[in-house]
Design an enzyme around this catalytic site. Structure first.
Site, PDB file in Angstrom:
ATOM      1  N   HIS A  70      38.388  39.058  37.189  1.00 13.57           N
ATOM      2  CA  HIS A  70      37.238  39.031  36.482  1.00 13.57           C
ATOM      3  C   HIS A  70      36.241  37.721  36.698  1.00 13.57           C
ATOM      4  O   HIS A  70      36.823  36.678  36.603  1.00 13.57           O
ATOM      5  CB  HIS A  70      37.414  39.076  35.091  1.00 13.57           C
ATOM      6  CG  HIS A  70      38.255  40.365  34.521  1.00 13.57           C
ATOM      7  ND1 HIS A  70      37.598  41.317  33.911  1.00 13.57           N
ATOM      8  CD2 HIS A  70      39.587  40.277  34.950  1.00 13.57           C
ATOM      9  CE1 HIS A  70      38.739  42.202  33.533  1.00 13.57           C
ATOM     10  NE2 HIS A  70      39.758  41.543  34.084  1.00 13.57           N
ATOM     11  N   ASP A 101      31.395  45.111  35.310  1.00 10.90           N
ATOM     12  CA  ASP A 101      32.337  45.590  34.610  1.00 10.90           C
ATOM     13  C   ASP A 101      31.659  46.731  33.152  1.00 10.90           C
ATOM     14  O   ASP A 101      30.598  46.295  32.904  1.00 10.90           O
ATOM     15  CB  ASP A 101      33.020  44.440  33.445  1.00 10.90           C
ATOM     16  CG  ASP A 101      34.301  45.050  32.836  1.00 10.90           C
ATOM     17  OD1 ASP A 101      35.549  44.619  33.269  1.00 10.90           O
ATOM     18  OD2 ASP A 101      34.388  46.103  32.110  1.00 10.90           O
ATOM     19  N   ASN A 115      44.410  39.349  35.146  1.00  6.20           N
ATOM     20  CA  ASN A 115      45.659  39.866  34.074  1.00  6.20           C
ATOM     21  C   ASN A 115      46.651  40.381  35.121  1.00  6.20           C
ATOM     22  O   ASN A 115      46.103  41.413  35.883  1.00  6.20           O
ATOM     23  CB  ASN A 115      44.952  40.932  33.335  1.00  6.20           C
ATOM     24  CG  ASN A 115      43.714  40.013  32.522  1.00  6.20           C
ATOM     25  OD1 ASN A 115      44.100  38.989  31.999  1.00  6.20           O
ATOM     26  ND2 ASN A 115      42.793  40.739  32.117  1.00  6.20           N
ATOM     27  N   HIS A 136      42.245  42.879  40.805  1.00  2.00           N
ATOM     28  CA  HIS A 136      41.079  42.757  40.594  1.00  2.00           C
ATOM     29  C   HIS A 136      41.029  41.239  39.789  1.00  2.00           C
ATOM     30  O   HIS A 136      41.749  40.696  39.237  1.00  2.00           O
ATOM     31  CB  HIS A 136      40.589  43.718  39.499  1.00  2.00           C
ATOM     32  CG  HIS A 136      40.971  43.901  38.458  1.00  2.00           C
ATOM     33  ND1 HIS A 136      42.071  44.742  38.206  1.00  2.00           N
ATOM     34  CD2 HIS A 136      40.633  43.448  37.201  1.00  2.00           C
ATOM     35  CE1 HIS A 136      42.649  44.926  36.962  1.00  2.00           C
ATOM     36  NE2 HIS A 136      41.705  44.154  36.241  1.00  2.00           N
ATOM     37  N   GLY A 152      48.239  41.879  30.272  1.00  4.13           N
ATOM     38  CA  GLY A 152      46.988  42.687  29.807  1.00  4.13           C
ATOM     39  C   GLY A 152      46.265  43.319  30.641  1.00  4.13           C
ATOM     40  O   GLY A 152      45.450  43.679  30.485  1.00  4.13           O
ATOM     41  N   GLN A 153      46.952  43.798  32.163  1.00  5.74           N
ATOM     42  CA  GLN A 153      46.331  44.263  32.949  1.00  5.74           C
ATOM     43  C   GLN A 153      46.389  46.001  32.710  1.00  5.74           C
ATOM     44  O   GLN A 153      47.394  46.383  32.270  1.00  5.74           O
ATOM     45  CB  GLN A 153      47.187  44.324  34.187  1.00  5.74           C
ATOM     46  CG  GLN A 153      46.554  44.714  35.615  1.00  5.74           C
ATOM     47  CD  GLN A 153      47.492  44.553  36.807  1.00  5.74           C
ATOM     48  OE1 GLN A 153      48.515  43.955  36.822  1.00  5.74           O
ATOM     49  NE2 GLN A 153      46.905  45.083  37.771  1.00  5.74           N
TER      50      GLN A 153
HETATM   51  P1  5GP Z   1      42.096  44.485  33.263  1.00  4.02           P
HETATM   52  O1  5GP Z   1      42.262  44.893  31.506  1.00  4.02           O
HETATM   53  O2  5GP Z   1      43.158  45.463  34.144  1.00  4.02           O
HETATM   54  O3  5GP Z   1      42.219  43.127  33.690  1.00  4.02           O
HETATM   55  O4  5GP Z   1      40.865  44.838  33.446  1.00  4.02           O
HETATM   56  C1  5GP Z   1      40.095  46.181  33.762  1.00  4.02           C
HETATM   57  C2  5GP Z   1      38.731  46.002  33.549  1.00  4.02           C
HETATM   58  O5  5GP Z   1      38.040  47.202  34.563  1.00  4.02           O
HETATM   59  C3  5GP Z   1      38.220  46.072  32.218  1.00  4.02           C
HETATM   60  O6  5GP Z   1      37.265  44.966  31.916  1.00  4.02           O
HETATM   61  C4  5GP Z   1      37.467  47.484  31.699  1.00  4.02           C
HETATM   62  O7  5GP Z   1      36.363  47.261  31.375  1.00  4.02           O
HETATM   63  C5  5GP Z   1      36.941  47.763  33.567  1.00  4.02           C
HETATM   64  N1  5GP Z   1      36.850  49.115  34.039  1.00  4.02           N
HETATM   65  C6  5GP Z   1      37.907  50.104  33.737  1.00  4.02           C
HETATM   66  N2  5GP Z   1      37.161  51.418  34.340  1.00  4.02           N
HETATM   67  C7  5GP Z   1      36.214  51.015  34.884  1.00  4.02           C
HETATM   68  C8  5GP Z   1      35.060  51.679  35.478  1.00  4.02           C
HETATM   69  O8  5GP Z   1      35.281  52.995  35.633  1.00  4.02           O
HETATM   70  N3  5GP Z   1      33.888  51.009  36.003  1.00  4.02           N
HETATM   71  C9  5GP Z   1      33.996  49.657  35.754  1.00  4.02           C
HETATM   72  N4  5GP Z   1      32.815  49.288  36.282  1.00  4.02           N
HETATM   73  N5  5GP Z   1      34.543  49.147  34.971  1.00  4.02           N
HETATM   74  C10 5GP Z   1      35.886  49.466  34.543  1.00  4.02           C
END
Ligand code: 5GP
Ligand code: ZN
Length: 112
Positions: A100, A29, A85, A98, A91-92
């Site tokens: 984490h 991340d 999420n 994906h 909180g997505q």
């Molecule tokens: P969400 O909030 O949708 O569960 O998680 C999205 C995650 O993707 C976040 O933790 C954010 O830091 C990560 N993220 C967003 N854009 C990028 C990217 O371009 N590269 C990487 N490595 N992580 C990303």
């Protein structure tokens, strides 16, 4: 489709890879929330956990098996957390399924 994780899966946007096979990709991340913070995604576009069906759910078991392998490789013997999420209330922020994999510190419960 303008999906950032599809672009990462295809190599159009670079990432720091932790794992790859023909079905899934694991990468670090950009904004880590724990000493180990890896995102695991299917290469095929699935919008969120709300779109998991009997037909595509095999990928989820595969992701969890790879998460366990990565946890061992990253020294997370004391435990870890896998987070998904889903949707606005979940909180997505990226609309491509994906998980984490977070570890290397003690986690709080309940989440915020
Ligand atoms: P969400 O909030 O949708 O569960 O998680 C999205 C995650 O993707 C976040 O933790 C954010 O830091 C990560 N993220 C967003 N854009 C990028 C990217 O371009 N590269 C990487 N490595 N992580 C990303
Ligand atoms: Zn996508």
């Amino acid at each position: 489709m303008d999906c950032i994780f599809c672009k990462i899966a295809s190599g159009e946007i670079p990432c720091k890879k932790a794992y790859e096979d023909d079905q899934i990709l694991g990468f670090y991340d950009l904004d880590p929330q724990a000493p180990t913070h890896i995102l695991l995604i299917p290469k095929e576009h699935i919008g969120s956990a709300m779109e998991i069906t009997a037909e595509n759910s095999q990928i989820v078991g595969h992701i969890f098996a790879v998460a366990a392998k990565l946890a061992k490789e990253h020294g997370l013997e004391k435990g870890f957390r896998i987070v998904n999420n889903c949707g606005e209330d979940g909180g997505q922020t990226v609309q491509h399924l994906h998980f984490h994999l977070l570890g290397g510190r003690s986690m709080q419960w309940p989440p915020g």
